[in-house]
Scaffold this motif. Structure first.
Motif, mmCIF file in Angstrom:
data_model
loop_
_atom_site.group_PDB
_atom_site.id
_atom_site.type_symbol
_atom_site.label_atom_id
_atom_site.label_comp_id
_atom_site.label_asym_id
_atom_site.label_seq_id
_atom_site.Cartn_x
_atom_site.Cartn_y
_atom_site.Cartn_z
ATOM 1 N N ILE A 135 38.644 42.112 34.254
ATOM 2 C CA ILE A 135 39.183 40.756 34.275
ATOM 3 C C ILE A 135 39.545 40.141 35.617
ATOM 4 O O ILE A 135 39.040 38.751 35.513
ATOM 5 C CB ILE A 135 40.596 41.677 33.869
ATOM 6 N N THR A 136 39.633 40.997 36.696
ATOM 7 C CA THR A 136 39.817 40.285 38.243
ATOM 8 C C THR A 136 38.427 40.108 38.393
ATOM 9 O O THR A 136 38.444 37.969 38.915
ATOM 10 C CB THR A 136 40.964 41.122 39.192
ATOM 11 N N THR A 137 37.473 40.458 38.407
ATOM 12 C CA THR A 137 36.323 39.916 39.030
ATOM 13 C C THR A 137 36.287 38.946 38.482
ATOM 14 O O THR A 137 35.538 37.859 38.933
ATOM 15 C CB THR A 137 34.967 41.352 38.518
ATOM 16 N N ALA A 138 36.420 38.897 36.629
ATOM 17 C CA ALA A 138 35.529 37.567 36.054
ATOM 18 C C ALA A 138 35.789 36.414 36.528
ATOM 19 O O ALA A 138 35.340 35.658 37.095
ATOM 20 C CB ALA A 138 35.658 37.961 34.914
ATOM 21 N N ALA A 139 37.778 36.556 36.941
ATOM 22 C CA ALA A 139 38.017 35.551 37.337
ATOM 23 C C ALA A 139 38.137 35.292 38.880
ATOM 24 O O ALA A 139 37.565 33.501 39.067
ATOM 25 C CB ALA A 139 39.824 36.063 37.097
ATOM 26 N N VAL A 140 37.543 35.529 39.603
ATOM 27 C CA VAL A 140 37.568 35.379 40.604
ATOM 28 C C VAL A 140 36.155 35.197 40.791
ATOM 29 O O VAL A 140 35.437 33.817 41.862
ATOM 30 C CB VAL A 140 36.937 36.542 41.697
ATOM 31 N N HIS A 141 35.064 34.693 39.709
ATOM 32 C CA HIS A 141 33.976 34.342 39.376
ATOM 33 C C HIS A 141 34.110 33.013 39.186
ATOM 34 O O HIS A 141 33.495 32.245 39.961
ATOM 35 C CB HIS A 141 32.607 35.298 39.207
ATOM 36 N N LEU A 142 34.467 32.891 37.851
ATOM 37 C CA LEU A 142 34.874 31.286 38.113
ATOM 38 C C LEU A 142 35.601 31.099 39.181
ATOM 39 O O LEU A 142 35.055 29.479 38.861
ATOM 40 C CB LEU A 142 36.068 31.974 35.763
ATOM 41 N N MET A 143 37.320 30.748 39.300
ATOM 42 C CA MET A 143 37.494 30.732 40.547
ATOM 43 C C MET A 143 36.015 30.337 41.752
ATOM 44 O O MET A 143 36.457 28.682 41.759
ATOM 45 C CB MET A 143 38.386 31.568 41.683
ATOM 46 N N SER A 144 35.132 31.169 41.928
ATOM 47 C CA SER A 144 34.288 30.248 42.943
ATOM 48 C C SER A 144 33.447 29.480 42.177
ATOM 49 O O SER A 144 33.483 28.795 43.142
ATOM 50 C CB SER A 144 33.587 31.072 43.993
ATOM 51 N N ALA A 145 33.265 29.673 40.990
ATOM 52 C CA ALA A 145 32.339 29.193 40.586
ATOM 53 C C ALA A 145 33.200 26.970 40.424
ATOM 54 O O ALA A 145 32.079 26.204 41.175
ATOM 55 C CB ALA A 145 31.784 28.797 39.030
ATOM 56 N N ALA A 146 33.933 27.161 40.234
ATOM 57 C CA ALA A 146 34.891 25.746 40.349
ATOM 58 C C ALA A 146 34.857 25.876 41.387
ATOM 59 O O ALA A 146 35.120 23.867 41.439
ATOM 60 C CB ALA A 146 36.043 25.882 39.533
ATOM 61 N N ALA A 147 35.256 26.515 41.986
ATOM 62 C CA ALA A 147 35.552 25.828 43.930
ATOM 63 C C ALA A 147 34.679 24.878 44.565
ATOM 64 O O ALA A 147 34.098 23.513 44.265
ATOM 65 C CB ALA A 147 35.865 26.361 45.131
ATOM 66 N N VAL A 148 33.494 25.310 44.310
ATOM 67 C CA VAL A 148 31.598 24.780 44.009
ATOM 68 C C VAL A 148 31.554 23.381 43.548
ATOM 69 O O VAL A 148 31.327 22.426 43.692
ATOM 70 C CB VAL A 148 30.573 25.958 44.203
ATOM 71 N N LYS A 149 32.078 23.546 42.252
ATOM 72 C CA LYS A 149 31.376 22.480 41.296
ATOM 73 C C LYS A 149 33.110 20.984 42.091
ATOM 74 O O LYS A 149 32.406 20.568 41.399
ATOM 75 C CB LYS A 149 31.538 23.384 39.797
ATOM 76 N N LEU A 150 34.138 21.368 42.558
ATOM 77 C CA LEU A 150 34.589 20.649 43.143
ATOM 78 C C LEU A 150 34.441 20.295 44.502
ATOM 79 O O LEU A 150 35.310 19.218 44.683
ATOM 80 C CB LEU A 150 35.907 21.464 42.704
#
Length: 128
Positions: free
Chosen positions: A36-51
């Motif tokens: 769960i935390t790994t999936a969340a970190v991947h989503l966070m990283s991808a969102a940061a790039v897209k921002l």
């Protein structure tokens, strides 16, 4: 190429059957909280790039607020749903990261969302 062809993917494994069994066993040993935390970190990283928050020189070229909105909303749903299961020790930092991304989205957006209508806010409530 038709749309159905472009969206079809065939995985052809070069791994021997014994290798696949070893991978399955490895996955079975990973605690749910880590997945769960790994999936969340991947989503966070991808969102940061897209921002446009990537460290690369071309960070602004990578910005895509529509994609960021989707990723942040998915992250909010995951964090909100998983919080009771993973406990505050793990959910707290994920919530903090989520909130930071939501605020960054508000700063980057040229047309502000109404309170409670920003990415993920249907799960987290309004972010100020």
């Amino acid at each position: 190429m038709s749309t159905s062809d472009r969206n079809s993917h065939v995985f052809e494994s070069t791994a021997a059957p014994a290798d696949v069994s070893a991978q399955i066993r490895d996955i079975s040993e990973v605690p749910a909280i880590e997945v769960i935390t790994t999936a969340a970190v991947h989503l966070m990283s991808a969102a940061a790039v897209k921002l446009g928050l990537a460290a690369e020189e071309n960070a602004q070229e990578l910005k895509d607020l529509d994609e960021a909105r989707k990723l942040i909303t998915a992250l909010a749903g995951l964090v909100t749903a998983a919080a009771p299961e993973i406990g505050s020790q793990h959910a707290g930092p994920l919530r903090d990261g989520l909130r930071s991304l939501q605020l960054a989205f508000r700063e980057e957006s040229t047309i502000p969302d109404a309170p409670g209508k920003g990415p993920g806010e249907k799960y987290t409530g309004p972010v100020n």
